[in-house]
Design a protein around this motif. Structure first.
Motif, PDB file in Angstrom:
ATOM      1  N   UNK A   1      12.402 -21.418  87.690  1.00 20.88           N
ATOM      2  CA  UNK A   1      13.036 -22.276  88.683  1.00 20.88           C
ATOM      3  C   UNK A   1      13.813 -23.394  88.016  1.00 20.88           C
ATOM      4  N   UNK A   2      14.505 -23.077  86.913  1.00 16.47           N
ATOM      5  CA  UNK A   2      15.377 -24.029  86.243  1.00 16.47           C
ATOM      6  C   UNK A   2      14.705 -24.901  85.198  1.00 16.47           C
ATOM      7  N   UNK A   3      13.385 -24.841  85.061  1.00 18.16           N
ATOM      8  CA  UNK A   3      12.681 -25.671  84.074  1.00 18.16           C
ATOM      9  C   UNK A   3      12.476 -24.881  82.784  1.00 18.16           C
TER      10      UNK A   3
ATOM     11  N   UNK B   1      25.057 -17.067  98.629  1.00 25.35           N
ATOM     12  CA  UNK B   1      23.794 -17.596  98.118  1.00 25.35           C
ATOM     13  C   UNK B   1      24.091 -18.609  97.018  1.00 25.35           C
ATOM     14  N   UNK B   2      23.602 -19.832  97.188  1.00 26.58           N
ATOM     15  CA  UNK B   2      23.726 -20.847  96.143  1.00 26.58           C
ATOM     16  C   UNK B   2      22.694 -20.560  95.058  1.00 26.58           C
ATOM     17  N   UNK B   3      23.164 -20.518  93.816  1.00 23.93           N
ATOM     18  CA  UNK B   3      22.302 -20.194  92.682  1.00 23.93           C
ATOM     19  C   UNK B   3      22.311 -21.324  91.655  1.00 23.93           C
ATOM     20  N   UNK B   4      21.275 -22.176  91.661  1.00 22.37           N
ATOM     21  CA  UNK B   4      21.184 -23.201  90.623  1.00 22.37           C
ATOM     22  C   UNK B   4      21.091 -22.545  89.233  1.00 22.37           C
ATOM     23  N   UNK B   5      21.302 -23.321  88.182  1.00 24.58           N
ATOM     24  CA  UNK B   5      21.191 -22.750  86.830  1.00 24.58           C
ATOM     25  C   UNK B   5      19.798 -22.182  86.571  1.00 24.58           C
ATOM     26  N   UNK B   6      19.760 -21.072  85.847  1.00 22.47           N
ATOM     27  CA  UNK B   6      18.511 -20.448  85.388  1.00 22.47           C
ATOM     28  C   UNK B   6      17.499 -20.266  86.511  1.00 22.47           C
ATOM     29  N   UNK B   7      17.940 -19.657  87.602  1.00 16.09           N
ATOM     30  CA  UNK B   7      17.036 -19.394  88.725  1.00 16.09           C
ATOM     31  C   UNK B   7      17.153 -17.943  89.158  1.00 16.09           C
TER      32      UNK B   7
ATOM     33  N   UNK C   1      22.693 -18.364  83.681  1.00 12.02           N
ATOM     34  CA  UNK C   1      23.569 -19.354  83.082  1.00 12.02           C
ATOM     35  C   UNK C   1      23.065 -20.779  83.246  1.00 12.02           C
ATOM     36  N   UNK C   2      23.814 -21.709  82.644  1.00 13.31           N
ATOM     37  CA  UNK C   2      23.418 -23.114  82.668  1.00 13.31           C
ATOM     38  C   UNK C   2      24.231 -23.951  83.656  1.00 13.31           C
ATOM     39  N   UNK C   3      24.918 -23.287  84.590  1.00 11.13           N
ATOM     40  CA  UNK C   3      25.635 -24.022  85.638  1.00 11.13           C
ATOM     41  C   UNK C   3      25.395 -23.353  86.987  1.00 11.13           C
TER      42      UNK C   3
ATOM     43  N   UNK D   1      30.930 -11.158  94.225  1.00 11.73           N
ATOM     44  CA  UNK D   1      31.611 -12.103  93.338  1.00 11.73           C
ATOM     45  C   UNK D   1      30.770 -13.350  93.169  1.00 11.73           C
ATOM     46  N   UNK D   2      30.977 -14.144  92.158  1.00 10.03           N
ATOM     47  CA  UNK D   2      31.937 -13.929  91.083  1.00 10.03           C
ATOM     48  C   UNK D   2      31.381 -12.959  90.050  1.00 10.03           C
ATOM     49  N   UNK D   3      32.244 -12.220  89.440  1.00 10.72           N
ATOM     50  CA  UNK D   3      31.847 -11.295  88.382  1.00 10.72           C
ATOM     51  C   UNK D   3      31.863 -12.072  87.068  1.00 10.72           C
ATOM     52  N   UNK D   4      30.771 -12.790  86.798  1.00  4.46           N
ATOM     53  CA  UNK D   4      30.675 -13.601  85.590  1.00  4.46           C
ATOM     54  C   UNK D   4      29.426 -13.213  84.810  1.00  4.46           C
ATOM     55  N   UNK D   5      29.491 -13.419  83.526  1.00  4.91           N
ATOM     56  CA  UNK D   5      28.351 -13.128  82.647  1.00  4.91           C
ATOM     57  C   UNK D   5      27.146 -13.974  83.076  1.00  4.91           C
ATOM     58  N   UNK D   6      25.994 -13.341  83.166  1.00  8.06           N
ATOM     59  CA  UNK D   6      24.768 -14.057  83.484  1.00  8.06           C
ATOM     60  C   UNK D   6      24.406 -14.104  84.960  1.00  8.06           C
ATOM     61  N   UNK D   7      25.267 -13.596  85.827  1.00  7.27           N
ATOM     62  CA  UNK D   7      24.943 -13.540  87.259  1.00  7.27           C
ATOM     63  C   UNK D   7      24.702 -12.079  87.619  1.00  7.27           C
ATOM     64  N   UNK D   8      23.506 -11.810  88.118  1.00  5.93           N
ATOM     65  CA  UNK D   8      23.072 -10.449  88.415  1.00  5.93           C
ATOM     66  C   UNK D   8      22.592 -10.417  89.856  1.00  5.93           C
ATOM     67  N   UNK D   9      22.944  -9.367  90.593  1.00  9.23           N
ATOM     68  CA  UNK D   9      22.422  -9.186  91.951  1.00  9.23           C
ATOM     69  C   UNK D   9      22.263  -7.698  92.198  1.00  9.23           C
ATOM     70  N   UNK D  10      21.121  -7.336  92.753  1.00  2.09           N
ATOM     71  CA  UNK D  10      20.893  -5.922  93.057  1.00  2.09           C
ATOM     72  C   UNK D  10      19.985  -5.780  94.269  1.00  2.09           C
TER      73      UNK D  10
END
Length: 142
Positions: A8-10, A111-117, A74-76, A49-58
């Motif tokens: 959860x981001x920690x 869906x809002x995705x905080x960093x590392x969640x 990711x970190x953002x 979208x977005x098709x960016x490294x580190x974002x996965x959805x399935x």
């Protein structure tokens, strides 16, 4: 030097957070056991979208049950658009990991995705069936 994990981001470092990690993985195992969709081999990409490294959805599914998983390594913070397998023109979903609720078009859900969640999304209606309560899964089915 131990490995660094995030929940959860920690950032967590072994061995100092060993018990917290054990509890977290226990919760993940309980969620997996409670939802046959997470045990099936049925899987498909859900990310629009977005098709960016580190974002996965399935999406995972078994029979009529479906679960959508979204992970931001990711970190953002990112805003993901996903296509779920949930029926209807609008859905009300709950994240089993953090208890947050989302609603929208299941074919184009934001869906809002905080960093590392990570988020494990299921229909809020599952609450009526005792599948979870306030974001925590009941004891696993046997």
């Amino acid at each position: 030097p131990g490995r660094t994990f995030w929940i959860e981001g920690a950032d967590l470092v072994l061995p100092e957070h060993r018990e917290l990690l054990r509890a977290w993985y226990g919760r993940l195992v309980a969620i997996k056991r409670a939802f046959p969709a997470l045990q099936s081999t049925n899987v498909e990409d859900a990310l629009l979208e977005p098709q960016v490294r580190g974002l996965i959805a399935y999406n995972r599914w078994a029979g009529d049950e479906s679960v959508t998983v979204v992970v931001n390594t990711g970190d953002r913070e990112l805003t993901a658009r996903v296509r779920t397998r949930f029926a209807g023109k609008r859905v009300e979903l709950v994240d089993l990991l953090q208890g947050e609720e989302f609603e929208g078009d299941p074919r184009d859900l934001t869906i809002r995705m905080p960093p590392r969640t990570a988020r494990v999304l299921v229909p809020k209606a599952y609450e009526l069936h005792g599948r979870y309560e306030r974001g925590e899964v009941d004891s696993p089915r046997r």
